[in-house]
Design a protein around this motif. Structure first.
Motif, mmCIF file in Angstrom:
data_model
loop_
_atom_site.group_PDB
_atom_site.id
_atom_site.type_symbol
_atom_site.label_atom_id
_atom_site.label_comp_id
_atom_site.label_asym_id
_atom_site.label_seq_id
_atom_site.Cartn_x
_atom_site.Cartn_y
_atom_site.Cartn_z
ATOM 1 N N ASP A 157 -14.875 -0.114 12.399
ATOM 2 C CA ASP A 157 -14.741 1.188 13.041
ATOM 3 C C ASP A 157 -14.048 2.226 12.169
ATOM 4 O O ASP A 157 -13.796 3.340 12.609
ATOM 5 N N LEU A 158 -13.711 1.877 10.918
ATOM 6 C CA LEU A 158 -13.048 2.829 10.043
ATOM 7 C C LEU A 158 -13.256 2.454 8.588
ATOM 8 O O LEU A 158 -13.587 1.314 8.259
ATOM 9 N N VAL A 159 -13.016 3.449 7.726
ATOM 10 C CA VAL A 159 -13.031 3.240 6.286
ATOM 11 C C VAL A 159 -11.726 3.796 5.738
ATOM 12 O O VAL A 159 -11.322 4.907 6.095
ATOM 13 N N ALA A 160 -11.057 3.037 4.882
ATOM 14 C CA ALA A 160 -9.825 3.496 4.260
ATOM 15 C C ALA A 160 -9.974 3.448 2.753
ATOM 16 O O ALA A 160 -10.588 2.524 2.205
ATOM 17 N N LYS A 198 -15.208 5.515 -6.090
ATOM 18 C CA LYS A 198 -14.621 4.570 -7.040
ATOM 19 C C LYS A 198 -14.443 5.176 -8.427
ATOM 20 O O LYS A 198 -13.687 4.634 -9.256
ATOM 21 N N LYS A 199 -15.124 6.269 -8.706
ATOM 22 C CA LYS A 199 -15.007 6.917 -10.015
ATOM 23 C C LYS A 199 -13.794 7.847 -10.099
ATOM 24 O O LYS A 199 -13.454 8.310 -11.197
ATOM 25 N N ILE A 200 -13.157 8.131 -8.976
ATOM 26 C CA ILE A 200 -12.022 9.056 -8.965
ATOM 27 C C ILE A 200 -10.788 8.362 -9.520
ATOM 28 O O ILE A 200 -10.446 7.263 -9.073
ATOM 29 N N PRO A 201 -10.103 8.977 -10.499
ATOM 30 C CA PRO A 201 -8.895 8.365 -11.071
ATOM 31 C C PRO A 201 -7.854 8.074 -9.995
ATOM 32 O O PRO A 201 -7.583 8.919 -9.133
ATOM 33 N N GLY A 202 -7.305 6.893 -10.036
ATOM 34 C CA GLY A 202 -6.254 6.520 -9.086
ATOM 35 C C GLY A 202 -6.750 5.782 -7.871
ATOM 36 O O GLY A 202 -5.959 5.181 -7.144
ATOM 37 N N VAL A 203 -8.064 5.811 -7.620
ATOM 38 C CA VAL A 203 -8.613 5.061 -6.483
ATOM 39 C C VAL A 203 -8.669 3.585 -6.856
ATOM 40 O O VAL A 203 -9.231 3.211 -7.884
ATOM 41 N N ARG A 204 -8.089 2.754 -6.017
ATOM 42 C CA ARG A 204 -8.029 1.318 -6.310
ATOM 43 C C ARG A 204 -9.009 0.481 -5.490
ATOM 44 O O ARG A 204 -9.540 -0.518 -5.959
ATOM 45 N N GLN A 205 -9.196 0.875 -4.231
ATOM 46 C CA GLN A 205 -9.923 -0.027 -3.338
ATOM 47 C C GLN A 205 -10.495 0.758 -2.163
ATOM 48 O O GLN A 205 -9.900 1.736 -1.699
ATOM 49 N N ILE A 206 -11.636 0.330 -1.675
ATOM 50 C CA ILE A 206 -12.220 0.874 -0.443
ATOM 51 C C ILE A 206 -12.190 -0.242 0.593
ATOM 52 O O ILE A 206 -12.764 -1.321 0.372
ATOM 53 N N VAL A 207 -11.520 0.001 1.692
ATOM 54 C CA VAL A 207 -11.441 -0.980 2.775
ATOM 55 C C VAL A 207 -12.425 -0.565 3.859
ATOM 56 O O VAL A 207 -12.322 0.535 4.420
ATOM 57 N N VAL A 208 -13.370 -1.444 4.146
ATOM 58 C CA VAL A 208 -14.404 -1.147 5.139
ATOM 59 C C VAL A 208 -14.225 -2.079 6.327
ATOM 60 O O VAL A 208 -14.311 -3.304 6.193
ATOM 61 N N LEU A 209 -13.959 -1.514 7.507
ATOM 62 C CA LEU A 209 -13.849 -2.271 8.742
ATOM 63 C C LEU A 209 -14.937 -1.804 9.699
ATOM 64 O O LEU A 209 -15.685 -0.860 9.402
ATOM 65 N N GLU A 220 2.356 4.750 21.713
ATOM 66 C CA GLU A 220 1.154 3.962 21.495
ATOM 67 C C GLU A 220 1.282 3.207 20.165
ATOM 68 O O GLU A 220 1.826 3.746 19.196
ATOM 69 N N PRO A 221 0.735 1.987 20.078
ATOM 70 C CA PRO A 221 0.821 1.200 18.845
ATOM 71 C C PRO A 221 -0.419 1.271 17.971
ATOM 72 O O PRO A 221 -0.511 0.560 16.972
ATOM 73 N N ASP A 222 -1.393 2.114 18.339
ATOM 74 C CA ASP A 222 -2.687 2.073 17.656
ATOM 75 C C ASP A 222 -2.589 2.331 16.160
ATOM 76 O O ASP A 222 -3.326 1.733 15.363
ATOM 77 N N MET A 223 -1.694 3.232 15.752
ATOM 78 C CA MET A 223 -1.589 3.532 14.330
ATOM 79 C C MET A 223 -1.040 2.337 13.537
ATOM 80 O O MET A 223 -1.430 2.105 12.389
ATOM 81 N N VAL A 224 -0.160 1.574 14.156
ATOM 82 C CA VAL A 224 0.390 0.385 13.494
ATOM 83 C C VAL A 224 -0.677 -0.704 13.405
ATOM 84 O O VAL A 224 -0.831 -1.363 12.375
ATOM 85 N N VAL A 225 -1.427 -0.886 14.475
ATOM 86 C CA VAL A 225 -2.498 -1.887 14.480
ATOM 87 C C VAL A 225 -3.517 -1.574 13.382
ATOM 88 O O VAL A 225 -3.934 -2.468 12.622
ATOM 89 N N ALA A 226 -3.910 -0.307 13.279
ATOM 90 C CA ALA A 226 -4.876 0.072 12.241
ATOM 91 C C ALA A 226 -4.306 -0.187 10.851
ATOM 92 O O ALA A 226 -5.011 -0.688 9.959
ATOM 93 N N ALA A 227 -3.028 0.146 10.642
ATOM 94 C CA ALA A 227 -2.407 -0.050 9.330
ATOM 95 C C ALA A 227 -2.335 -1.538 8.966
ATOM 96 O O ALA A 227 -2.546 -1.922 7.808
ATOM 97 N N VAL A 228 -2.037 -2.383 9.945
ATOM 98 C CA VAL A 228 -1.994 -3.824 9.686
ATOM 99 C C VAL A 228 -3.378 -4.342 9.325
ATOM 100 O O VAL A 228 -3.536 -5.148 8.389
ATOM 101 N N ARG A 229 -4.397 -3.896 10.038
ATOM 102 C CA ARG A 229 -5.773 -4.335 9.738
ATOM 103 C C ARG A 229 -6.168 -3.943 8.315
ATOM 104 O O ARG A 229 -6.830 -4.705 7.610
ATOM 105 N N ILE A 230 -5.766 -2.757 7.894
ATOM 106 C CA ILE A 230 -6.062 -2.317 6.522
ATOM 107 C C ILE A 230 -5.255 -3.136 5.520
ATOM 108 O O ILE A 230 -5.781 -3.605 4.505
ATOM 109 N N ALA A 231 -3.969 -3.337 5.824
ATOM 110 C CA ALA A 231 -3.086 -4.054 4.898
ATOM 111 C C ALA A 231 -3.535 -5.491 4.664
ATOM 112 O O ALA A 231 -3.278 -6.055 3.594
#
Length: 728
Positions: free
Chosen positions: A270-273, A257-268, A408-419
């Motif tokens: 099975d993944l962190v974005a 969070k201290k890095i310039p430009g970082v806005r948000q940490i998304v925690v799910l 495969e749709p997995d990359m889209v599913v992950a992106a929607v969950r993050i969004a």
């Protein structure tokens, strides 16, 4: 339009860019235009049929004569937009100068692949599946335009002709453009069973026309999924548990969070974005996270375990996919030879990394991506968003390499969950490491073969495949009676005339590792095993490998012709220096007959130098010969890369390879000369996009066998095994 490039009309000042873009080739200019729009540019008017002649799902003609062709398949480098446009335009007799293309929207009903039923691009099916539907669509539209003109002139339609976007009546000299006729034609009932052109009358199909998407790819205008930009968009990248099936335990995000430009940490679960103002901020923030993973039950799985599991299963009885004669009798007659062959996990490593841009608005969701499965992406995105399917919009883009990964749709599913956790649109991009270590991998396979020889001829041939059933997961209705139709492809339908033959399939799913399609899949396993074994049988029979195959191809004349041509062009039988060999393979893949000859030199340390490759191809009617040759050349590179280096290994439940330093590609200084020889044919077109991949590995293996006497039985090539100090 097509313009003859005679000295009189040769354009002056031909630029390097135009030359690279291939505007002129073989005396023709192909002037199709492809609309390209970055997602952050003004929205184009919606495609409606109002005020247009729209006789079917593929063709739209407005009153100005502008013709829009809707592409049911996605362009991912295989040239399909050009091929589809050529097929439609051939039967439509359209004015090329006024044609544009657009991606089809999600719709299994309108744009479902006739082979898969769903809207999907893959399996080398685009041309062979849509050959008749597209020709019928073009011919029906042309017939309606001709009928409209004939009624206006009060003449017989048979006395009218169509060409270059016009209908003409030769007797009176009258003519009307398609634009002038579109209103009247739109009021007619589409006729049934319209006559298609005789191939001898083709004016577009069969021409080596340059791909019309090339200019914008050269000048940078093409918008791939990773290029899509949306106003107010942020960027994200992610980390998933390195162990298959693992979950997130905890994360310390204070440093990130201290890095310039970082806005948000998304925690799910099975993944962190990490979401940032730009990709560098997101990537830097991700590296600063202190993540603890719950590795779960797969943390002890290794390649050793997976292979032990597969090898044990391969010794069990399989489901019989095909049986000819009496296999028990065949295997009891003559000298018996047994062998087993193995193929490793492979990653796709597409040039364009996985990516997806999503704007989740609560009551609706919009997606920008490049996918091989448009309608499935829409439905899976809707599930992930918790929305009705009609509230999800998917914007299709060109793909920078698919090879089955984007089936495969997995990359889209992950992106929607993050969004869903982000306020505003977000572009999610996978790093190369995440891409390779969280792929949907080409399955591991083990093939057991038994055959008997009597008087130098094959009497019995039993072939058993053990490996994943990708079809069972991906398209369940196609998995019937325990048979995966992809896993047995080019095995049950092998071209050899064996008196007694049996093909079996054993479904074996590897522990933990997800498996899927990888440019050829079943055929690139089966052709490798069968063609490698054929060389060993030829040596046992005391016969030349080409001669041995010829004697078994009496019922496959197209395959025999391809074999003979490839052997001729490769100078088969001519002397070679020491430790240089030629290897041959044939393949009946995707309704295309192909023979490949690889010539290679193996030094005393087992290093391989590829000298040349000759490929003879009978794919039926060649819609665009230039594209076919390019696809074979690219496929050869892809396949030989896998043969030389391709191997995904598992240790402690995680993939060991991470980038191109340890999952490397064939490099330009290693490239052999590739000669592709097309065989003219009047048969319906076969598939081509995956064919080049399949023939290279067994032909290279057989070249090594010829040069060193070492009979390799697994990929990738073991250099130590073929080094002179270990020569058998």
């Amino acid at each position: 339009m097509l313009v003859a490039a005679s000295p009189a009309n040769k354009p002056s000042g031909l630029s390097r860019r135009n030359l690279l873009a291939g505007a002129f080739v073989g005396g023709f200019m192909f002037a199709f235009q492809l609309p390209v729009r970055a997602a952050n540019e003004p929205t184009q008017p919606p495609d409606t049929t109002e005020g247009k002649f729209a006789p079917n799902a593929f063709i739209r003609i407005d009153t100005t004569g502008k013709t829009t062709l809707v592409m049911p398949q996605v362009e991912m480098g295989q040239g399909i937009y050009t091929a589809i446009a050529m097929i439609l335009a051939e039967e439509l007799d359209a004015d090329y100068a006024q044609i544009t293309l657009q991606h089809a929207p999600p719709s299994d009903k309108l744009y479902g692949n006739p082979i898969f039923i769903i809207q999907a691009t893959g399996g080398s099916t685009s041309v062979r599946a849509f050959w008749k539907p597209l020709r019928n669509a073009g011919a029906t539209a042309r017939a309606m335009l001709v009928q409209a003109a004939a009624e206006q002139w009060q003449v017989e339609p048979a006395n009218c002709t169509a060409s270059n976007g016009q209908v003409m009546h030769a007797a009176s000299g009258r003519k009307l453009s398609y634009g002038e006729l579109c209103d009247a034609a739109g009021k007619l009932t589409p006729p049934k069973d319209v006559a298609l052109k005789d191939p001898k009358d083709f004016s577009v199909i069969g021409k080596p026309l340059k791909r019309f998407d090339t200019p914008d790819k050269v000048n940078g205008k093409t918008i791939y999924g990773i290029d899509a930009m949306v106003p107010g968009m942020t960027f994200a990248t992610l980390a998933q548990c390195p162990v298959f099936g693992g979950k997130l335990a905890k994360v310390d995000d204070r440093a990130a969070k201290k890095i310039p430009g970082v806005r948000q940490i998304v925690v799910l679960d099975d993944l962190v974005a990490v979401v940032g103002d730009h990709m560098w901020a997101a990537r830097s923030g991700l590296e600063a996270l202190d993540i603890t993973w719950d590795e779960g039950p797969n943390a002890k799985i290794s390649s050793k375990d997976i292979w032990a599991h597969l090898r044990a299963a391969s010794e069990t009885d399989g489901v019989i996919a095909k049986s000819v004669g009496d296999i028990a009798k065949g295997l009891a007659t003559g000298e018996r030879i047994d062998a087993s062959y193995e193929m490793p996990f492979l990653a796709h490593a597409t040039m364009e990394p996985l990516n997806c841009t999503v704007h989740f608005k609560g009551d609706s969701c919009e997606v920008w991506t490049g996918t091989q499965i448009m309608s499935r992406v829409q439905s899976e995105a809707a599930k992930a968003a918790g929305l009705p399917i009609d509230k999800v919009t998917v914007n299709q883009h060109m793909i920078g390499g698919g090879f089955g990964r984007r089936l495969e749709p997995d990359m889209v599913v992950a992106a929607v969950r993050i969004a869903k956790q982000v306020n505003g649109p977000v572009k999610v991009v996978w790093t190369r490491e995440e891409d390779i270590q969280h792929d949907i991998y080409r399955p591991v396979y083990r093939d057991n073969i038994s055959a008997t020889l009597s008087n130098g001829k094959v009497v019995g041939f039993k072939y058993k495949i053990a490996g994943s059933a990708v079809i069972a997961r991906w398209l369940p209705p196609a998995f019937q009676k325990g048979i995966d139709i992809d896993a047995i492809d080019s095995a049950a339908d092998q071209p050899y005339d064996f008196p007694h033959f049996q093909c079996e399939y054993v479904r074996v799913e590897p522990p933990a590792v997800p498996t899927g399609f990888w440019r050829g899949v079943g055929p690139n396993n089966n052709v490798f095993a069968i063609e490698s074994f054929m060389d060993e049988l030829a040596r046992k029979a005391g016969k030349d490998p080409v001669v041995f195959r010829r004697e078994l191809l009496g019922k496959a004349p197209r395959m025999l012709a391809a074999l003979n041509l490839a052997a001729e062009k490769a100078n088969w039988g001519q002397p070679l220096p020491a430790r240089v060999g030629r290897g041959v393979s044939i393949q009946p893949t995707f309704d295309t007959s192909i023979a490949t000859v690889v010539e290679a030199e193996i030094d005393s340390q087992g290093e391989i130098r590829l000298r040349q490759v000759n490929v003879a191809v009978d794919t039926g009617i060649a819609v665009n010969p230039d594209t076919i040759m390019a696809q074979i050349e690219g496929g050869i590179v892809f396949g030989l890369t896998a043969a030389l280096y391709g191997d995904i290994t598992i240790e402690k439940g995680r993939v060991q390879q991470s980038n191109f330093h340890d999952y490397r590609m064939l490099r330009i200084d290693q490239m052999p000369k590739i000669n592709v020889h097309l065989i003219k044919s009047g048969e319906a077109p076969g598939g081509i996009g995956e064919c080049g991949v399949i023939g290279g590995p067994p032909a290279l293996r057989n070249a090594i066998y010829a040069a060193t006497g070492v009979a390799l039985r697994r990929m990738p090539i073991d250099r130590d095994a073929i080094a002179e100090r270990k020569k058998s």
